[in-house]
Design a protein around this motif. Structure first.
Motif, PDB file in Angstrom:
ATOM      1  N   ALA A 127       0.836  -1.215   0.000  1.00 16.00           N
ATOM      2  CA  ALA A 127       0.000   0.000   0.000  1.00 16.00           C
ATOM      3  C   ALA A 127       0.864   1.256   0.000  1.00 16.00           C
ATOM      4  CB  ALA A 127      -0.921  -0.011   1.220  1.00 16.00           C
ATOM      5  N   ILE A 128       1.940   1.258   0.792  1.00 13.19           N
ATOM      6  CA  ILE A 128       2.844   2.420   0.852  1.00 13.19           C
ATOM      7  C   ILE A 128       3.516   2.643  -0.505  1.00 13.19           C
ATOM      8  CG2 ILE A 128       4.977   3.291   1.878  1.00 13.19           C
ATOM      9  CD1 ILE A 128       4.106   1.827   4.478  1.00 13.19           C
ATOM     10  N   LEU A 129       4.002   1.556  -1.108  1.00 14.64           N
ATOM     11  CA  LEU A 129       4.690   1.667  -2.400  1.00 14.64           C
ATOM     12  C   LEU A 129       3.741   2.155  -3.493  1.00 14.64           C
ATOM     13  CD1 LEU A 129       6.838  -1.602  -2.268  1.00 14.64           C
ATOM     14  CD2 LEU A 129       7.666   0.748  -2.101  1.00 14.64           C
ATOM     15  N   PHE A 130       2.532   1.588  -3.538  1.00 16.65           N
ATOM     16  CA  PHE A 130       1.557   2.015  -4.542  1.00 16.65           C
ATOM     17  C   PHE A 130       1.158   3.481  -4.330  1.00 16.65           C
ATOM     18  CE2 PHE A 130      -0.057  -2.463  -5.651  1.00 16.65           C
ATOM     19  CZ  PHE A 130       0.524  -2.409  -6.899  1.00 16.65           C
ATOM     20  N   THR A 131       0.962   3.859  -3.061  1.00 13.80           N
ATOM     21  CA  THR A 131       0.572   5.241  -2.767  1.00 13.80           C
ATOM     22  C   THR A 131       1.631   6.225  -3.269  1.00 13.80           C
ATOM     23  OG1 THR A 131      -0.660   4.535  -0.802  1.00 13.80           O
ATOM     24  CG2 THR A 131      -0.025   6.860  -0.919  1.00 13.80           C
ATOM     25  N   CYS A 132       2.892   5.895  -3.025  1.00 19.43           N
ATOM     26  CA  CYS A 132       3.991   6.760  -3.497  1.00 19.43           C
ATOM     27  C   CYS A 132       3.950   6.926  -5.008  1.00 19.43           C
ATOM     28  CB  CYS A 132       5.334   6.180  -3.062  1.00 19.43           C
ATOM     29  SG  CYS A 132       5.609   6.219  -1.276  1.00 19.43           S
ATOM     30  N   ARG A 133       3.634   5.857  -5.721  1.00 17.50           N
ATOM     31  CA  ARG A 133       3.579   5.939  -7.186  1.00 17.50           C
ATOM     32  C   ARG A 133       2.339   6.694  -7.669  1.00 17.50           C
ATOM     33  NH1 ARG A 133       2.789   7.161 -11.312  1.00 17.50           N
ATOM     34  NH2 ARG A 133       3.153   6.185 -13.359  1.00 17.50           N
ATOM     35  N   PHE A 134       1.177   6.418  -7.053  1.00 16.35           N
ATOM     36  CA  PHE A 134      -0.070   7.044  -7.495  1.00 16.35           C
ATOM     37  C   PHE A 134      -0.131   8.534  -7.166  1.00 16.35           C
ATOM     38  CE2 PHE A 134      -2.160   2.632  -7.048  1.00 16.35           C
ATOM     39  CZ  PHE A 134      -1.854   2.324  -8.379  1.00 16.35           C
ATOM     40  N   LEU A 135       0.742   9.004  -6.266  1.00 19.02           N
ATOM     41  CA  LEU A 135       0.780  10.432  -5.939  1.00 19.02           C
ATOM     42  C   LEU A 135       1.110  11.285  -7.164  1.00 19.02           C
ATOM     43  CD1 LEU A 135       2.543  10.501  -2.437  1.00 19.02           C
ATOM     44  CD2 LEU A 135       0.253  11.371  -2.981  1.00 19.02           C
ATOM     45  N   TYR A 136       1.796  10.673  -8.147  1.00 16.27           N
ATOM     46  CA  TYR A 136       2.135  11.400  -9.374  1.00 16.27           C
ATOM     47  C   TYR A 136       0.920  11.557 -10.289  1.00 16.27           C
ATOM     48  CZ  TYR A 136       7.057  10.785  -8.159  1.00 16.27           C
ATOM     49  OH  TYR A 136       8.280  10.829  -7.529  1.00 16.27           O
ATOM     50  N   ASP A 137      -0.133  10.746 -10.063  1.00 11.07           N
ATOM     51  CA  ASP A 137      -1.278  10.730 -10.980  1.00 11.07           C
ATOM     52  C   ASP A 137      -2.566  11.280 -10.371  1.00 11.07           C
ATOM     53  OD1 ASP A 137       0.415   9.445 -12.775  1.00 11.07           O
ATOM     54  OD2 ASP A 137      -0.172   7.459 -12.066  1.00 11.07           O
ATOM     55  N   MET A 138      -2.630  11.405  -9.042  1.00 11.40           N
ATOM     56  CA  MET A 138      -3.889  11.800  -8.392  1.00 11.40           C
ATOM     57  C   MET A 138      -3.629  12.486  -7.061  1.00 11.40           C
ATOM     58  SD  MET A 138      -5.025   7.854  -7.576  1.00 11.40           S
ATOM     59  CE  MET A 138      -4.650   7.297  -9.243  1.00 11.40           C
ATOM     60  N   SER A 139      -4.686  12.953  -6.416  1.00 11.88           N
ATOM     61  CA  SER A 139      -4.558  13.640  -5.128  1.00 11.88           C
ATOM     62  C   SER A 139      -4.059  12.683  -4.047  1.00 11.88           C
ATOM     63  CB  SER A 139      -5.906  14.216  -4.716  1.00 11.88           C
ATOM     64  OG  SER A 139      -6.825  13.165  -4.461  1.00 11.88           O
ATOM     65  N   PRO A 140      -3.443  13.192  -2.950  1.00  7.90           N
ATOM     66  CA  PRO A 140      -2.908  12.323  -1.891  1.00  7.90           C
ATOM     67  C   PRO A 140      -3.934  11.366  -1.282  1.00  7.90           C
ATOM     68  CG  PRO A 140      -2.082  14.556  -1.619  1.00  7.90           C
ATOM     69  CD  PRO A 140      -3.089  14.608  -2.723  1.00  7.90           C
ATOM     70  N   GLY A 141      -5.152  11.871  -0.999  1.00  4.91           N
ATOM     71  CA  GLY A 141      -6.184  11.015  -0.417  1.00  4.91           C
ATOM     72  C   GLY A 141      -6.580   9.887  -1.344  1.00  4.91           C
ATOM     73  N   ARG A 142      -6.781  10.219  -2.611  1.00  7.87           N
ATOM     74  CA  ARG A 142      -7.155   9.215  -3.605  1.00  7.87           C
ATOM     75  C   ARG A 142      -6.005   8.240  -3.840  1.00  7.87           C
ATOM     76  NH1 ARG A 142     -11.115   8.610  -7.351  1.00  7.87           N
ATOM     77  NH2 ARG A 142     -10.606   7.733  -9.409  1.00  7.87           N
ATOM     78  N   ALA A 143      -4.770   8.730  -3.841  1.00  8.98           N
ATOM     79  CA  ALA A 143      -3.599   7.866  -4.026  1.00  8.98           C
ATOM     80  C   ALA A 143      -3.489   6.850  -2.891  1.00  8.98           C
ATOM     81  CB  ALA A 143      -2.333   8.717  -4.105  1.00  8.98           C
TER      82      ALA A 143
END
Length: 430
Positions: A127-143
């Motif tokens: 979850a931490i690794l995916f969140t770090c990557r998705f932060l480039y594509d969406m808002s922090p909460g959504r990531a």
């Protein structure tokens, strides 16, 4: 069996509520039942898009069903008993032993604690690794939300995603970070908790059990060979890998090799794959993951036992030997029984769906094997299933998660005491 059925029923009722839909309307009960079964049996086949049709409430219900289904009903029941400080009875320990495919009840409660610890730890890291990557594509909460959902879904080999429009991870086909994290989660979930426990204790014990050796060996062979076959067949296919760079092709080949081991994640359009590749994926889906894992299929150890038996017969030997250990005749019989029951189930379901659904044979075989192996990969047939087709796929997912042998034990007559033995007879084989 009753426990899984009860969880599915409760999940279907929740998913049918207007609050579970993004539009605020009730979802058809058959579709809610289909989704609840798919989530609890960690399959990933869906008749409605998870990312767009369901509200946040509905998606959280799906996530909880995935977690319960991945860890297993008995594991979750034992976890609640821990919280309530209730003693685990002998009968419950025996059921846990069967649920986790253990040979004895010694240390079974300790293993349950480890199962929960490993699952939550790996899911948190993912979850931490995916969140770090998705932060480039969406808002922090959504990531963060996307990171948690996909980590739990992929580790439990469920294959549910929130990307929308049934696209899977096709938008990340060339992203090494997303591909590698996804593959690691799928592989760790598919190895089985017994193997993870063995690997954790390796520094202290300095040896692996035969089970762990067979699982790791077969997993490595299937992933490497699968990636090679996908790479060769799809290298020049303009509709899948043809326009990708070499590095992207290698990533796509490996993920498409790992995913049929019951994960249901794809970065390529499966309907555009060559028929040879599609059929090869059917074989991988049928074999599946390993015992005591979040995956389905006949299992890697079953396949290894069958290969060992064939090799022994060809060499004229009586014993089936793996890693210098002889397998008991009972284990070989069990492997043969599981495989033949699974083959019969897939064949019968394919025949029935060929009559109820107006689609090509390979599409139907692919979907049936995906449901039985609790894989979740689809060539598009699931979205067009008739009512009869949906019911058959639901039953396949349920039987595939519990295992045909478990269903046979649960529903079949209890064996009585054998009072005599028949005289030996001979038939011609081959």
């Amino acid at each position: 069996m009753i426990g899984f059925a009860l969880i599915i029923f409760i999940g279907s009722q929740l998913l049918a509520l207007p609050a579970a839909s993004s539009t605020g309307t009730r979802t058809a009960w058959i579709d809610a039942l289909f989704t609840a079964t798919s989530a609890t049996c960690v399959t990933g086949l869906v008749t409605l898009d998870t990312g767009t049709h369901y509200s946040t409430f509905g998606q959280i219900v799906i996530l909880l069903l995935i977690q319960i289904g991945g860890l297993g009903f008995m594991t979750m029941a034992t976890l609640f008993a821990f919280f309530l400080k209730r003693r685990i009875s002998l009968k419950e320990r025996l059921i846990l032993q069967e649920s986790l495919n253990q040979s004895s009840i010694e240390g079974i409660v300790r293993l349950v604690r480890r199962v929960v610890f490993y699952a939550l730890s790996i899911e948190a890291a993912g979850a931490i690794l995916f969140t770090c990557r998705f932060l480039y594509d969406m808002s922090p909460g959504r990531a963060a939300y996307f990171g948690v959902f996909h980590a739990i879904s992929f580790f439990n080999n469920a294959g549910f995603d929130l990307m929308g429009n049934f696209s899977g991870l096709t938008g990340y086909v060339g992203d090494p970070f997303v591909n590698i994290v996804t593959m690691l989660l799928i592989i760790l979930g598919g190895l089985g908790f017994i193997v993870l426990s063995d690997l954790t204790d390796l520094r202290r014990s300095r040896r692996l059990s035969l089970h762990s050796k067979v699982v790791l060996g077969m997993t490595g062979i299937l992933i490497l060979f699968g990636a090679f076959v996908v790479f060769i067949f799809e290298y020049s296919n303009a509709y899948t890998m043809g326009n990708l760079g070499l590095g992207e092709k290698i990533l796509a080949a490996f993920l498409q090799s790992v995913s049929p081991r019951t994960a249901g994640v794809n970065t390529l359009d499966l309907a555009s794959l060559r028929q040879a590749t599609q059929f090869f994926l059917v074989v991988l889906m049928f074999i599946g993951a390993s015992p005591g894992s979040t995956g389905g299929g006949i299992k890697t150890t079953t396949y290894a036992a069958l290969l060992g038996a064939v090799y022994a017969m060809i060499r004229g030997k009586e014993d089936v030997v793996l890693f210098r250990y002889r397998l008991s005749q009972e284990r070989v019989y069990k492997a043969l029984t599981v495989t033949l029951m699974a083959l019969a189930l897939v064949m019968i379901a394919t025949m029935i769906l060929s009559a109820t659904e107006d689609h090509q044979f390979l599409e139907i075989l692919f979907e049936v094997t995906s449901a039985f192996g609790t894989v979740g990969l689809s060539m598009g047939l699931t979205l067009q299933l008739t009512l009869a087709g949906k019911i058959i796929i639901i039953l396949l997912m349920f039987i595939g998660r519990l295992g045909p042998l478990t269903m046979g034990y649960a529903l079949g007559p209890k064996p009585g005491r054998v009072l005599y033995r028949h005289a030996e007879g001979k038939i011609i084989i081959g």
